[in-house]
Design an enzyme around this catalytic site. Structure first.
Site, short mmCIF file in Angstrom:
data_model
loop_
_atom_site.label_atom_id
_atom_site.label_comp_id
_atom_site.label_asym_id
_atom_site.label_seq_id
_atom_site.Cartn_x
_atom_site.Cartn_y
_atom_site.Cartn_z
N TYR A 22 -44.96 33.18 12.25
CA TYR A 22 -46.01 33.95 11.56
C TYR A 22 -45.97 35.45 11.83
CZ TYR A 22 -47.92 29.29 10.82
OH TYR A 22 -48.08 27.98 10.46
N HIS A 98 -49.54 31.76 1.73
CA HIS A 98 -49.07 31.37 3.07
C HIS A 98 -48.10 32.43 3.57
CE1 HIS A 98 -50.80 27.45 2.36
NE2 HIS A 98 -50.24 27.48 1.17
C1 DQA Z 1 -50.05 28.72 6.75
C2 DQA Z 1 -49.12 27.50 6.63
C3 DQA Z 1 -49.84 26.23 7.02
O1 DQA Z 1 -48.97 25.11 6.91
C4 DQA Z 1 -50.35 26.31 8.45
O2 DQA Z 1 -51.08 25.16 8.79
C5 DQA Z 1 -51.14 27.56 8.71
C6 DQA Z 1 -50.66 28.82 8.13
C7 DQA Z 1 -49.29 30.05 6.49
O3 DQA Z 1 -49.95 31.05 6.26
O4 DQA Z 1 -48.05 30.07 6.53
O5 DQA Z 1 -52.11 27.56 9.46
O6 DQA Z 1 -51.06 28.62 5.78
#
Ligand code: DQA
Length: 150
Positions: A22, A98
């Site tokens: 992330y 995402h």
């Molecule tokens: C997310 C992807 C999801 O699978 C995960 O559970 C998240 C973050 C993303 O921003 O990449 O909490 O939404």
């Protein structure tokens, strides 16, 4: 025009949680800064909501008063019929977002309960994700308005 940015659980932990996926420290600030800068340049008003509780999120979505929604539902993406129903109840166009590319990760992340009801999906653009979604959504809403008038 007013756009609501909605974030589900653990998105306030971007920069701390799984930085290899992330982004490192500072990513969240960059992400939000890019979103607000884009909003300013497009001349749109924004409101941001960050919420962990699924029921609260559903309440916020179903009662939202805005022209469009950018939503990162976090893990609820892959589990929540409730958030889908709440978004459909609102009748407000939304873009699902995402930071990571959910299609390049575990199998269970490839399923989203929201994607087919969304105007579009932006996934995997890291700190540029929210601003890219905002630009696309505002463009889509404006174009649809023009078409309605014509
Ligand atoms: C997310 C992807 C999801 O699978 C995960 O559970 C998240 C973050 C993303 O921003 O990449 O909490 O939404």
């Amino acid at each position: 025009m007013k756009i609501l940015l909605v974030e589900g659980p653990l998105l306030d932990k971007i920069g701390e949680r799984e930085p290899q996926i992330y982004g490192k420290n500072g990513t969240r600030e960059k992400l939000l800064c890019a979103f607000y800068e884009k909003a300013k340049s497009l001349g749109v008003e924004t409101e941001t909501v960050s919420e962990y509780c699924e029921g609260e999120l559903a309440k916020i979505l179903a009662n939202a008063k805005c022209d469009g929604i950018v939503i990162n539902p976090g893990a609820y993406t892959h589990t929540s019929v409730l958030l889908r129903d709440a978004l459909l109840c609102s009748k407000i166009p939304f873009v699902e977002v995402h930071l990571s590319n959910i299609f390049a990760r575990e199998e269970f992340r490839r399923k989203s309960y929201l994607s087919d009801a969304a105007v579009g999906v932006v996934t995997g653009l890291g700190s540029a994700t929210y601003s890219a979604a905002l630009e696309g959504l505002v463009n889509k809403i404006s174009t649809d308005k023009e078409t309605d008038l014509g």
